[in-house]
Enzyme design. Structure first.
Site, PDB file in Angstrom:
ATOM      1  N   HIS A 161       0.836  -1.195   0.000  1.00 15.49           N
ATOM      2  CA  HIS A 161       0.000   0.000   0.000  1.00 15.49           C
ATOM      3  C   HIS A 161       0.878   1.256   0.000  1.00 15.49           C
ATOM      4  O   HIS A 161       1.805   1.370   0.798  1.00 15.49           O
ATOM      5  CB  HIS A 161      -0.910   0.020   1.223  1.00 15.49           C
ATOM      6  CG  HIS A 161      -2.045  -0.952   1.145  1.00 15.49           C
ATOM      7  ND1 HIS A 161      -3.209  -0.811   1.868  1.00 15.49           N
ATOM      8  CD2 HIS A 161      -2.213  -2.083   0.415  1.00 15.49           C
ATOM      9  CE1 HIS A 161      -4.033  -1.804   1.594  1.00 15.49           C
ATOM     10  NE2 HIS A 161      -3.443  -2.590   0.715  1.00 15.49           N
ATOM     11  N   TYR A 213      -9.709   4.866   7.682  1.00 20.56           N
ATOM     12  CA  TYR A 213      -9.945   5.181   9.094  1.00 20.56           C
ATOM     13  C   TYR A 213     -11.031   6.246   9.126  1.00 20.56           C
ATOM     14  O   TYR A 213     -10.840   7.350   8.606  1.00 20.56           O
ATOM     15  CB  TYR A 213      -8.684   5.727   9.750  1.00 20.56           C
ATOM     16  CG  TYR A 213      -7.591   4.720   9.964  1.00 20.56           C
ATOM     17  CD1 TYR A 213      -7.364   4.173  11.226  1.00 20.56           C
ATOM     18  CD2 TYR A 213      -6.742   4.334   8.922  1.00 20.56           C
ATOM     19  CE1 TYR A 213      -6.348   3.259  11.442  1.00 20.56           C
ATOM     20  CE2 TYR A 213      -5.725   3.419   9.124  1.00 20.56           C
ATOM     21  CZ  TYR A 213      -5.529   2.885  10.385  1.00 20.56           C
ATOM     22  OH  TYR A 213      -4.516   1.972  10.585  1.00 20.56           O
ATOM     23  N   PRO A 264      -4.563  -0.573  18.670  1.00 17.25           N
ATOM     24  CA  PRO A 264      -4.318  -1.033  17.302  1.00 17.25           C
ATOM     25  C   PRO A 264      -4.506   0.037  16.241  1.00 17.25           C
ATOM     26  O   PRO A 264      -4.217  -0.213  15.068  1.00 17.25           O
ATOM     27  CB  PRO A 264      -5.337  -2.166  17.129  1.00 17.25           C
ATOM     28  CG  PRO A 264      -6.445  -1.830  18.078  1.00 17.25           C
ATOM     29  CD  PRO A 264      -5.780  -1.184  19.256  1.00 17.25           C
ATOM     30  N   LYS A 297       0.728  -0.870  15.056  1.00 16.46           N
ATOM     31  CA  LYS A 297       2.124  -0.911  15.482  1.00 16.46           C
ATOM     32  C   LYS A 297       2.518  -2.104  16.346  1.00 16.46           C
ATOM     33  O   LYS A 297       3.712  -2.335  16.562  1.00 16.46           O
ATOM     34  CB  LYS A 297       2.444   0.372  16.276  1.00 16.46           C
ATOM     35  CG  LYS A 297       2.401   1.631  15.449  1.00 16.46           C
ATOM     36  CD  LYS A 297       3.379   1.558  14.313  1.00 16.46           C
ATOM     37  CE  LYS A 297       3.233   2.726  13.352  1.00 16.46           C
ATOM     38  NZ  LYS A 297       3.978   2.510  12.114  1.00 16.46           N
ATOM     39  N   TYR A 330       3.484   6.188  10.232  1.00 13.85           N
ATOM     40  CA  TYR A 330       2.687   5.044   9.807  1.00 13.85           C
ATOM     41  C   TYR A 330       3.548   3.980   9.112  1.00 13.85           C
ATOM     42  O   TYR A 330       3.389   2.782   9.361  1.00 13.85           O
ATOM     43  CB  TYR A 330       1.557   5.503   8.895  1.00 13.85           C
ATOM     44  CG  TYR A 330       0.431   4.503   8.760  1.00 13.85           C
ATOM     45  CD1 TYR A 330      -0.567   4.423   9.716  1.00 13.85           C
ATOM     46  CD2 TYR A 330       0.356   3.646   7.667  1.00 13.85           C
ATOM     47  CE1 TYR A 330      -1.600   3.497   9.604  1.00 13.85           C
ATOM     48  CE2 TYR A 330      -0.673   2.718   7.548  1.00 13.85           C
ATOM     49  CZ  TYR A 330      -1.654   2.651   8.512  1.00 13.85           C
ATOM     50  OH  TYR A 330      -2.671   1.738   8.403  1.00 13.85           O
TER      51      TYR A 330
END
Length: 391
Positions: A72, A201, A292, A296, A385
Site C-alpha cells: 500500500h 480510518y 491497534p 504498530k 505510519y
C-alpha cells in the site's frame, strides 16, 4: 537440558528471534503453551511497516510475503463522510506498508524453524521461570506429560501481556505505565472482497470504523464499541448497518458478505520499564501494548527482537555486553514514540463521551482539516505510519 537462549512464546516475536539467532549459529529453544494450530490461526494484526518487511526479506522468510502481500502506498482518513488520502510513499521517499496477516507471518517463521531443525515446543504446561538474576536462568515446564528443566544463558519473554516472564520480575524493580481507553473494537473477518484498495480510518458521530484488508477474498473491519459488550449484542445485521453508516462516503459502496469471525477487544496503552532484569529480556506484548489504531503492535515486537538478536550475537561473537546493557533504553525510545503515535491516531478518530464531547469533536475536525491542508501534518502521519527508520 541447556540452550544458549530460551524463548517463551511462539508468536511472531519469539519465532523471529529464534530464526535470527539461528542465522548467527546461536542455539535457542522456543516454548509455547498453546497448540501450533491455535497460534497460527489467531486473527491479529495485518499491517507490516517497511522495516518489518525488509527484515523478513533479508532473513530469508519473505518469499510468500512478496508473493501474497499487498503493498500500500497510501491510507485514507475520513471525517463524517469526507475522505482524504494520505500518500504515504510520496511523503516518505517511497516507503510503504504491506498488508499481510500476522498469522501468515507466524506460519512462515514456524515452518522455517522446523525446516531448519529448530526446537519449537507447543502445548507446554506449568511453565515457570527461576534464577533470572543469575548467569544461568532456569525454565521449569511440563511437555508431553514429562516435567522438564531447561537452563540457558539468556531468557527472553515473548509471552504476551499475561505471560509468566514479566510476572517473575520483582514488583519493586518494575515501573508500569498504563492507560485504559473507555471503548473497545468489535473486529470482524468477512468472506467478501475488500471494498477499498487502501485502508479507511473513519471518524463518525456514531463512533470509529476501520475498513482493512486481509486478501482478495477476505475483508477485516472494525467498529468502536463498549469493551464490555457481549458479542451476542452484535448480530451480523447490526454490524453491517453500523459499518455502512460509519464508513459511508459519496460515490463509494461497502460490499457485504458472510461474517466468519467476530470478537470484542478492549483498547489500552501499556509500558513496563525496564525491559530487562538480570538475564531476562522482555519483548513485544510482554513489555508493551499499543492501541491497534496505529497498526504498530507486531512491528514494535519485530523491532525489539531485531535489536536483541544483534545484542546477543555481539555477546557471543566478541564478548561485548554493550547491546545487552542498552537494550531496554534503546527499545523504549521507539516504544514511547509509537505509544504517542497510536494515542494520537486513537484520539483523532474515536468518539469520546462525557461533558467535553462536543469540544473534543471540534478538536478532531480541526485536526482533520490540518491533515487536509498541511503537507507537514500529512508527512508526520505518513512517516510514523510506515515506520521511523531512525529510531
Amino acid at each position: 537440558m541447556h540452550t544458549q537462549v530460551a524463548i517463551v512464546g511462539a508468536g511472531p516475536a519469539g519465532t523471529l528471534l529464534s530464526h535470527l539467532l539461528h542465522l548467527q549459529g546461536i542455539d535457542s529453544v522456543v516454548l509455547e503453551r498453546r497448540s501450533q494450530e491455535h497460534v497460527q490461526q489467531r486473527v491479529r494484526a495485518g499491517i507490516l511497516e517497511q522495516g518489518t518487511v525488509d527484515l523478513l526479506r533479508e532473513s530469508g522468510v519473505g518469499e510468500r510475503l512478496d508473493r501474497e502481500g499487498d503493498v500500500h502506498h497510501g491510507v485514507n482518513i475520513q471525517f463524517d463522510g469526507e475522505r482524504h488520502r494520505i500518500p504515504l510513499s510520496d511523503l516518505t521517499g517511497g516507503r510503504t506498508v504491506t498488508v499481510y496477516s500476522q498469522r501468515e507471518v507466524v506460519k512462515d517463521l514456524t515452518e522455517r524453524r522446523q525446516r531448519d531443525g529448530g526446537e519449537v515446543l507447543f502445548e507446554v504446561d506449568d511453565l515457570t521461570v527461576d534464577k533470572i538474576d543469575t548467569e544461568r536462568p532456569v525454565v521449569h515446564y511440563t511437555h508431553e506429560g514429562r516435567t522438564q528443566e531447561l537452563t540457558c544463558d539468556f531468557l527472553v519473554g515473548c509471552d504476551g501481556f499475561h505471560g509468566p516472564c514479566r510476572q517473575a520480575i520483582p514488583a519493586e524493580s518494575l515501573s508500569v505505565y498504563e492507560r485504559v481507553y473507555p471503548f473497545g473494537w468489535l473486529g470482524i473477518l468477512a468472506t467478501v472482497p475488500p471494498s477499498t484498495e487502501e485502508l479507511i480510518y473513519s471518524n463518525h458521530e456514531n463512533g470509529f470504523a476501520l475498513h482493512s484488508l486481509r486478501s482478495p477474498e477476505l475483508s477485516r473491519l472494525y467498529l468502536q464499541c463498549d469493551p464490555n459488550d457481549p458479542i451476542e449484542q452484535w448480530p451480523d445485521e447490526r454490524i453491517w448497518a453500523e459499518l455502512q453508516t460509519r464508513l459511508g462516503s459519496p460515490g463509494w459502496t461497502l460490499q457485504e458478505g458472510p461474517i466468519i469471525d467476530k470478537s470484542v477487544t478492549a483498547l489500552r496503552s501499556f509500558v513496563a520499564e525496564p525491559m530487562r532484569y538480570g538475564r531476562l529480556f522482555l519483548a513485544g506484548d510482554a513489555a508493551h501494548i499499543v492501541p491497534p489504531t496505529g497498526a504498530k503492535g507486531l512491528n514494535l515486537a519485530v523491532s525489539d527482537v531485531e535489536r536483541l538478536a544483534r545484542a546477543v550475537t555481539d555477546f557471543y561473537g566478541t564478548g561485548s555486553t554493550t547491546g545487552l546493557d542498552t537494550y531496554s533504553e534503546d527499545c523504549l525510545r521507539r516504544v514511547w514514540r509509537v505509544q504517542h503515535f497510536s494515542w494520537w491516531m486513537t484520539s483523532m478518530t474515536h468518539r469520546f463521551e462525557g461533558p467535553d464531547a462536543a469540544f473534543d469533536r471540534r478538536l478532531q475536525r480541526s485536526q482533520f482539516e490540518y491533515l487536509l491542508h498541511s503537507p507537514s501534518a500529512a508527512t508526520t502521519l505518513a512517516e510514523n505510519y510506515v515506520g521511523l527508520a531512525s529510531i
